[in-house]
Design a protein around this motif. Structure first.
Motif, mmCIF file in Angstrom:
data_model
loop_
_atom_site.group_PDB
_atom_site.id
_atom_site.type_symbol
_atom_site.label_atom_id
_atom_site.label_comp_id
_atom_site.label_asym_id
_atom_site.label_seq_id
_atom_site.Cartn_x
_atom_site.Cartn_y
_atom_site.Cartn_z
ATOM 1 N N THR A 230 0.831 -1.202 0.000
ATOM 2 C CA THR A 230 0.000 0.000 0.000
ATOM 3 C C THR A 230 0.867 1.253 0.000
ATOM 4 O O THR A 230 0.585 2.235 -0.708
ATOM 5 C CB THR A 230 -0.937 0.003 1.214
ATOM 6 N N LEU A 231 1.927 1.233 0.788
ATOM 7 C CA LEU A 231 2.837 2.372 0.836
ATOM 8 C C LEU A 231 3.509 2.597 -0.513
ATOM 9 O O LEU A 231 3.689 3.751 -0.950
ATOM 10 C CB LEU A 231 3.897 2.143 1.921
ATOM 11 N N ALA A 232 3.856 1.514 -1.197
ATOM 12 C CA ALA A 232 4.475 1.642 -2.515
ATOM 13 C C ALA A 232 3.507 2.266 -3.514
ATOM 14 O O ALA A 232 3.902 3.120 -4.325
ATOM 15 C CB ALA A 232 4.931 0.266 -3.015
ATOM 16 N N VAL A 233 2.228 1.880 -3.455
ATOM 17 C CA VAL A 233 1.226 2.455 -4.358
ATOM 18 C C VAL A 233 1.110 3.953 -4.137
ATOM 19 O O VAL A 233 1.125 4.756 -5.086
ATOM 20 C CB VAL A 233 -0.141 1.770 -4.154
ATOM 21 N N LEU A 234 1.006 4.366 -2.867
ATOM 22 C CA LEU A 234 0.896 5.803 -2.565
ATOM 23 C C LEU A 234 2.170 6.548 -2.942
ATOM 24 O O LEU A 234 2.115 7.674 -3.452
ATOM 25 C CB LEU A 234 0.596 5.989 -1.076
ATOM 26 N N ALA A 235 3.321 5.928 -2.695
ATOM 27 C CA ALA A 235 4.588 6.579 -3.027
ATOM 28 C C ALA A 235 4.723 6.787 -4.531
ATOM 29 O O ALA A 235 5.200 7.836 -4.985
ATOM 30 C CB ALA A 235 5.761 5.747 -2.493
ATOM 31 N N ILE A 236 4.305 5.794 -5.304
ATOM 32 C CA ILE A 236 4.377 5.919 -6.763
ATOM 33 C C ILE A 236 3.432 7.009 -7.245
ATOM 34 O O ILE A 236 3.819 7.884 -8.046
ATOM 35 C CB ILE A 236 4.039 4.573 -7.428
ATOM 36 N N ALA A 237 2.195 7.000 -6.771
ATOM 37 C CA ALA A 237 1.211 7.991 -7.228
ATOM 38 C C ALA A 237 1.633 9.402 -6.864
ATOM 39 O O ALA A 237 1.693 10.299 -7.724
ATOM 40 C CB ALA A 237 -0.162 7.672 -6.627
#
Length: 577
Positions: A230-237
């Motif tokens: 989840t953190l990776a998704v937010l970081a990418i966005a």
């Protein structure tokens, strides 16, 4: 330790008031968006009572815009974007020109200079991406042809506004503003620089991003940590959106859209969309609240006639122009009306452009207030316009379905008739629903499908399944499926709130019907059971149960393999002779 901070106060007041106002609007059969905007008006500086931080709220709302556009990109491949370029590029350009000319004409009637009229018209020409996406998501139109054209159209508008925002300070002096003294050569240099930055950003995303972003997410998923994923998704966005604005001068929304689009090629795109959904919805609400905070209600009394002219441009001029453009490209009335309704509002880029116009001395504060008032009213009116479009579409589809059944066209099979009793009513024909429907049909069980997507319905009818086109939450649709005499209801759509509404209405019509629904979490299971479901199937739980049941079988299979028994190198105990 102090317990009152501007950030916490803004978040708490915005979420609490938005919830109360949204629920009130829902009770009054209005769109919750109307409630969110009115909550912002209450929190704004122009009304007495509570007051939220006007600096923090718009910045927080930008997070919602970023996550929303990232989610759209996850469902929108590069092929989808290129497939609609033939209509989206010229159509958006022509529509911007029409709206800008109408705005300049209104400015001329009010005695404004041509530069002010130009900026005013440009601010009225670009629609809100957030409002459009919420409307398309509610109607499950994002992945349809109409949805792809509408999104492609707005992407072109966003790109055009990026160029305007970069060029306007350079040519403000030429337009009669206080700042900017660029000559013709400097303007062309600025334009070339902007186009170069945008092109460089697109190239980096398509060449580097298409490889790095999916790889990064797959490596994170391999760690087995849900939190890290989840953190990776937010970081990418958020990271790509911020980098695009900082390094390339591209808007946050456009950067997030391209991040989602390149991630669409990964097999983890569906999970990424699901994990980011709660954040997306919560921060998107802050966008509408921040819009309401900008609204000065006194403009309704100070400038009623100019405001009426602004609303006519937004709600009528833009819509009629877009309808004519889409029809000129040979598209159906449904597509043309969807695009024209989608564009009958203005939003985030209009606010930015209006603020920049005031800073450059090209717009007066009254002109800015007219733009903000037009945005508020058009955003509140847009759900009503979509409701009218939904009613027209349902009526037209019913007439078309009747005509198709009468003509029995071979290329669009009408499907078998709807059973009168003791049948299964299936809601949704997506990834799960299509498997359920085909399995039941193959087993000889009478099935009636209710599906709002025409393409999915035609696939089911081609397979020999009786189907009804419409929204299953509508009473008349369930009546057409003979829900009162059905034996079972299977709700296969992934939206729990909509599923709960369908179950409640089915129970009212048929208290004895057996109801099974689809869920993604324990909370959704509990919610569906409270709303009348007899059972709620959670995918992860069923996978775990199946794996447990298969343990003995797979062990026996490995034990009986001759090569394993002979070599004994797999770590699985070999069978006794």
């Amino acid at each position: 330790m102090p317990h009152h901070t501007p950030l916490i106060a803004t978040l708490v007041s915005a979420f609490v008031l938005a919830y109360v106002a949204g629920m009130t609007a829902q009770r009054l059969r209005l769109s919750p968006i109307v409630g969110y905007v009115l909550a912002g008006v209450v929190l704004g500086p122009f009304t007495p009572g509570m007051f939220a931080d006007q600096t923090l709220a718009p910045e927080l709302s930008e997070i919602g815009v970023i996550l929303l556009m990232f989610g759209v990109g996850l469902h929108f491949s590069l092929g989808d974007l290129l497939s609609v370029r033939a209509i989206a590029v010229p159509g958006a350009a022509a529509q911007i020109a029409i709206a800008t000319l109408l705005g300049m004409a209104l400015g001329w009637l009010m005695g404004w200079p041509i530069g002010s009229g130009l900026v005013f018209g440009l601010a009225l020409s670009v629609a809100s991406t957030v409002v459009l996406l919420r409307a398309l998501e509610e109607r499950r139109l994002l992945e349809t042809l109409r949805g792809r054209i509408a999104i492609g159209w707005l992407i072109v508008e966003d790109l055009a506004m990026v160029l305007v925002l970069v060029l306007l300070p350079a040519i403000a002096g030429l337009l009669g503003g206080e700042d900017g003294s660029a000559k013709g050569g400097d303007v062309w240099i600025t334009l070339a620089t902007t186009l170069g930055k945008v092109s460089a950003f697109v190239a980096v995303m398509l060449v580097v991003g298409r490889r790095v972003i999916p790889w990064l997410l797959e490596r994170t998923a391999g760690s087995g940590s849900r939190e890290l994923f989840t953190l990776a998704v937010l970081a990418i966005a958020l990271g790509v959106a911020y980098a695009s604005a900082t390094l390339f001068g591209v808007s946050f929304a456009l950067g997030a859209f391209f991040a989602g689009m390149v991630l669409n090629e990964s097999k983890l795109s569906h999970k990424a969309a699901q994990d980011s959904l709660p954040f997306r919805d919560a921060f998107a609400v802050l966008f509408f609240v921040s819009v309401g905070m900008l609204f000065d209600p006194s403009i309704l009394l100070r400038e009623p006639l100019p405001l009426l002219g602004v609303l006519l441009i937004i709600l009528v001029g833009k819509s009629v122009g877009a309808f004519a453009i889409v029809r000129a490209f040979g598209r159906t009335p449904e597509v043309a009306l969807t695009i024209s309704t989608s564009l009958a509002q203005i939003g985030e880029f209009s606010f930015i452009l209006a603020g920049l116009g005031v800073d450059l001395g090209l717009l007066t504060r009254d002109a800015r207030d007219l733009i903000l008032a037009g945005a508020i009213i058009s955003i509140c009116a847009n759900p009503f316009l979509f409701t009218l479009l939904d009613r027209w579409t349902k009526q037209r589809e019913a007439e078309a379905a009747a005509a198709a059944e009468a003509a029995v066209e071979p290329d669009v099979p009408p499907g078998p008739p709807v059973p009168e009793r003791d049948h299964v009513v299936l809601i949704g024909y997506g990834r799960v629903g299509s498997l359920v429907g085909r399995t039941l049909h193959a087993a000889g069980r009478p099935v009636v499908l209710v599906e709002s997507n025409r393409d999915f319905l035609e696939d089911a009818r081609t397979a020999g399944i009786a189907g009804i086109l419409g929204n299953a939450a509508a009473e008349e649709t369930l009546e057409a499926a003979n829900i009162a005499s059905a034996r079972a209801l299977l709700v296969a759509i992934p939206q729990p709130l909509e599923a709960g509404q369908i179950i409640r209405r089915a129970r009212e019509a048929n208290p004895g019907i057996a109801v099974m629904a689809r869920a993604h979490s324990d909370e959704e299971v509990a919610y569906l059971l409270r709303n009348g479901a007899d059972a709620a199937i959670m995918g992860e739980r069923e996978v775990a149960r199946s794996m447990c049941e298969a343990v003995d079988g797979i062990v026996r299979w490995f034990e009986r393999r001759p090569e394993v028994a002979d070599e004994g190198t797999t770590g699985v105990p070999t069978a006794n002779p």
